[in-house]
Design an enzyme around this catalytic site. Structure first.
Site, short mmCIF file in Angstrom:
data_model
loop_
_atom_site.label_atom_id
_atom_site.label_comp_id
_atom_site.label_asym_id
_atom_site.label_seq_id
_atom_site.Cartn_x
_atom_site.Cartn_y
_atom_site.Cartn_z
N ASP A 42 29.07 34.69 44.95
CA ASP A 42 28.57 34.48 43.59
C ASP A 42 29.25 33.27 42.95
O ASP A 42 28.95 32.90 41.82
CB ASP A 42 28.71 35.75 42.73
CG ASP A 42 30.14 36.22 42.59
OD1 ASP A 42 31.04 35.60 43.17
OD2 ASP A 42 30.36 37.22 41.87
N LYS A 110 29.13 42.42 49.51
CA LYS A 110 30.52 42.42 49.06
C LYS A 110 30.58 42.86 47.59
O LYS A 110 29.76 42.42 46.78
CB LYS A 110 31.16 41.04 49.23
CG LYS A 110 32.61 40.97 48.72
CD LYS A 110 33.33 39.72 49.19
CE LYS A 110 33.06 38.51 48.36
NZ LYS A 110 33.46 38.59 46.95
N GLU A 176 42.22 38.36 47.18
CA GLU A 176 42.18 37.06 46.48
C GLU A 176 43.39 36.88 45.59
O GLU A 176 43.71 37.74 44.75
CB GLU A 176 40.88 36.93 45.65
CG GLU A 176 40.83 35.58 44.92
CD GLU A 176 39.47 35.18 44.38
OE1 GLU A 176 38.47 35.88 44.65
OE2 GLU A 176 39.40 34.16 43.66
O1 KIV Z 1 32.05 34.10 45.55
C1 KIV Z 1 32.93 33.71 46.33
O2 KIV Z 1 32.96 32.55 46.75
C2 KIV Z 1 33.94 34.67 46.72
C3 KIV Z 1 35.08 34.16 47.54
C4 KIV Z 1 36.02 33.45 46.66
C5 KIV Z 1 35.73 35.23 48.32
O3 KIV Z 1 33.87 35.79 46.38
#
Ligand code: KIV
Length: 268
Positions: A42, A110, A176
């Site tokens: 996202d 995710k 993260e």
């Molecule tokens: O949206 C994204 O790019 C992420 C990564 C930072 C893991 O969630």
């Protein structure tokens, strides 16, 4: 097979690689490079759509980008980020929304940790949809983009969240922006692979945002991201050359033009 590859890598202490992609060209390039996981993140909001928060993208933005990446990727596991609205606002609709991502062709979704994350994860996993967790800095709900888990209590909390997500059936988990010592402990204690971003070298794998490592996103550069190439100035240079060629009549030249036969010209 694509899941087994990732689980095997943890077992054999081989590092897992993950990169973001938001469209067909980036999906196919990441796949050609051989990364294990392509994430339709996202972060689309920030690095592609010019928005200031990942909270500003929803299903209607994420789904077409997911489809474009799926069309491109032949070997890697494709994971789609569930947007904030799809499971944190609409907790009841989370399973249906996750299903829409699977119908778009990706292999897993995710979710970032939030108050009801355990229940929502459990429901999605029960519906047969593989889930990747995400703890530590969770940009969809964070009030400040800073390192998390710097003291023992908050580190224990993150460890606890990771364990809960493993229990609920996540196949892997993103860590993260946490101290590498904390990421190392979590990695040792979990059976599922950890994928770090700003979480040090001891995670089972690493993820970065493609636009950051290519020097395409120039608004800011997170400390944890490494620039492997500066594409932005090269692109500007090419655009300027094109502009100059058009303005001076050097483009299009004969090699880039089509011709009609003399006979047809006469008839015309
Ligand atoms: O949206 C994204 O790019 C992420 C990564 C930072 C893991 O969630």
């Amino acid at each position: 097979m694509r899941f087994q590859n990732i689980l095997d890598k943890k077992k054999h202490h081989q590092k897992i690689t993950m990169l973001t992609a938001y469209d067909y060209p980036f999906g196919s390039l990441a796949d050609e490079a051989g990364v294990d996981i392509v994430l339709v993140g996202d972060s689309l909001a920030n690095v592609v759509l010019g928005l200031s928060s990942t909270k500003e993208v929803g299903m209607k933005e994420m789904l077409p980008h997911t489809r474009a990446v799926v069309r491109a990727v032949k070997n890697a596991l494709v994971v789609a980020d569930m947007p904030f609205e799809a499971y944190q606002i609409n907790t009841k609709g989370a399973v249906d929304n996750a299903r829409q991502f699977m119908e778009a062709g990706c292999h897993a979704v995710k979710l970032e940790w939030f108050d009801c994350c355990a229940q929502v994860t459990q429901q999605i996993v029960k519906a047969g949809i593989p889930v990747m967790g995400h703890v530590g800095l969770t940009p969809q709900t964070a009030t400040q983009m800073k390192v998390q888990g710097k003291d023992a209590a908050s580190a224990r909390q993150i460890m606890n969240e990771a364990k809960i997500l493993q229990q609920q059936g996540c196949f892997s988990i993103v860590l993260e922006c946490i101290p590498q010592e904390v990421a190392s402990l979590i990695t040792q204690q979990l059976e599922i692979p950890t994928i770090g971003i700003g979480a040090g070298v001891h995670c089972d794998g690493q993820v970065l945002v493609s636009h950051d490592i290519l020097g395409l996103f120039t608004r800011y550069q997170p400390k944890f991201s490494k620039k492997y190439i500066e594409l932005a100035p090269l692109i500007v240079q090419a655009f300027k050359q094109y502009k100059k060629d058009v303005e001076t009549g050097r483009f299009p030249d004969d090699a880039h033009s089509f011709h009609m036969s003399e006979q047809e010209i006469k008839k015309m």
